[in-house]
Design an enzyme around this catalytic site. Structure first.
Site: not given
Ligand code: NAP
Length: 485
Positions: A283, A174, A249, A384
């Site tokens: 990331c 997906k 992750e 973040e």
């Protein structure tokens, strides 16, 4: 405009609902890049059943035969590198140089796992008694679901798919709705390379529907997810009742520490590339720089000068260093963080604005941004951002730098710039991160080495990438053979 269907049991098929959605070029929102089938629960169910049916035959092929298909897919991807890189830039926004590098990464990942097929096996272990053989076998798990984010739309699907398929699992993938094209192009390459029907199925469509469907389907034996903590955490809860093997992750807030003995020009180069490169949408991007007080002003001045030389624009234009944000929401989030930081007392030193001059008005562009006078408790130092925004935090010494770096509940990548070998090794020992870099940018990974985070950046169980990636996708069977009787 391109049109993509679901990839289901070796066929390109519309969704059951016949619904569609489309993506737009973030550098020019007037351009529709592609239209996709909006897969729903029934399609996910069909994909899982196709994968379940295909599993016994695929798992029974030899690992070398499976590796050959991956190697062939690598060649096919390489022959389409320019076309795929342009598609990636149009859909996700990163520069053509960055997209070309990412497509090459996918080519290399399939080549790596294709070659690795000759080495995959178990262990022979000395038995206590003569005439006995003690060994282990690696076995595939069954149907594996892979859920991937938009920011590396070909590299991340590739680094999950290659080990999953090599191990003999069948897969339902997906991709993120912001940028699904490259995952479907991977499926096309694998199909042309000879992957049998049902071994890989790709379902585009809303993430929540996908998550809800796989959580309750008994065929699902493992789920590997890369994305945000909020989604990953929810998925983990949903899969826990069935104790499905799960790999998550997630995000980071990656520090680069600059010590007073560092070559400041090197430090500025590394930080700018790790913070502004890929539009900060990595990331492992550096989003906080922790600098020793004695060099903080000099470092910031040099970083600001560097930021002002970076050219923002469409990733397809030669000479552009920073492409657009992927979406309106992402851009708005970046701009909001600038205001939040200022309201909390930090100082905007450069950038901070949306760019709308000329053709930029049609896209989602933002100036590379440096914010200083940041303290560790401010939101800009803790959360973040995922944009070209660098927060500078001044600290008294290395001990405080380490404490600030480790002071968050995430730990993905962390970099240090110094000439002091002793401090560098102390840093390697004490930093709480899955990837540690010294005198290197916090972004950028070797595909042959393990990758993953600690704390809330990861489930911190199995690592991705490198030969060890196979561990998540296989189980070990222990075999005792007595030939003394
Ligand atoms: P996201 O919103 O969490 O989405 C990731 C994937 O999950 C997408 O395919 C999304 O589908 C799907 N999804 C959404 N809701 C779901 C649900 N309820 N159940 C199952 N799947 C669901 O993350 P993103 O915005 O795409 O990616 C950015 C994040 O990824 C950042 O936090 C970044 O740090 C992290 N990231 C981590 C790594 C790493 O290796 N650690 C690498 C790259 C990115 P839809 O798109 O359809 O919503």
């Amino acid at each position: 405009m391109k049109q993509y269907s679901l990839f289901l049991n070796g066929q390109w098929a519309p969704s059951t609902s016949a619904g569609t959605f489309s993506t737009r070029n973030p550098a020019d929102l007037r351009e529709v890049v592609a239209e996709y089938a909006a897969g729903g629960a029934e399609d996910v169910h069909a994909a899982l059943e196709a994968a379940r049916t295909a599993f016994p035959k695929w798992a029974a092929t030899t690992v070398v035969a499976r590796g050959r298909i991956l190697s062939k897919a690598s060649q096919l991807l390489e022959s389409r590198k320019a076309e795929l890189a342009e598609l990636l830039t149009r859909e996700e926004g990163k520069t053509l140089a960055e997209s070309t590098g990412e497509v090459q990464r996918a080519v290399d990942i399939f080549r790596f796992f294709g070659g690795l097929s000759y080495t995959v096996g178990g262990q022979t272990i000395p038995h206590d008694l003569p005439g006995n053989l003690l060994l282990t076998k690696r076995e595939a798990l069954g149907v594996v679901c892979l859920i991937t984010p938009w920011n590396f739309p070909i590299a991340i699907p590739a680094w999950k798919l290659a080990p999953a398929l090599l191990a003999g699992n069948t897969v339902v993938l997906k991709p993120a709705s912001q940028a699904p094209a490259l995952a479907l192009e991977l499926a096309r390459a694998l199909q042309e390379a000879g992957l049998p029907a049902g071994a890989l199925n790709v379902i585009t469509g809303e993430g929540r529907a996908f998550g809800n469907s796989i959580a309750v389907h008994p065929a699902v034996k493992a789920v590997s997810f890369t994305g945000s903590y909020a989604v990953g955490h929810g998925l983990y809860q949903a899969l826990a009742p069935r104790m499905v093997r799960t790999q998550l992750e997630m995000g980071g807030k990656n520090p680069t520490i600059v010590l007073e003995d560092a070559d400041l020009d090197l430090a500025v180069n590394l930080v700018a590339r790790a913070g502004f490169g890929l539009t900060g949408q990595a990331c492992t991007a550096t989003s906080r720089v922790i600098v020793e007080q004695s060099v903080a002003a000099a470092f910031t001045e040099k970083l600001v000068s560097k930021a002002r030389t970076w050219k923002v624009g469409s990733g397809l234009t030669t000479g552009v260093d920073i492409g657009p944000a992927v979406s309106e929401a992402q851009l708005q989030g970046n701009l909001d963080y600038v205001s939040i930081a200022q309201n909390e007392g930090a100082r905007l030193v450069t950038g901070g604005r949306r760019l709308t001059d000329g053709d930029l008005a049609h896209g989602l562009f933002m100036e590379p941004t440096v914010i200083d006078q940041v303290t560790p408790s401010m939101r800009i130092a803790r959360e973040e951002v995922f944009g070209p925004v660098i927060a500078v935090i001044a600290v008294a010494d290395f001990t405080e730098a380490l404490s600030v770096a480790n002071g968050l509940d995430v730990g993905l990548s962390a970099s240090l710039v110094t000439r002091d070998f002793k401090r560098a090794l102390e840093y390697v020992d004490k930093i709480e991160a899955g990837v540690v870099k010294v005198n290197q940018i916090s972004t950028g990974l070797a595909l042959q080495a393990p990758f993953g985070g600690v704390k809330q950046s990861s489930t911190d169980t199995f690592r991705e990438q490198g030969a060890g990636a196979l561990d998540f996708y296989t189980r070990t069977k222990t075999v005792y053979l007595d030939y003394s009787v």
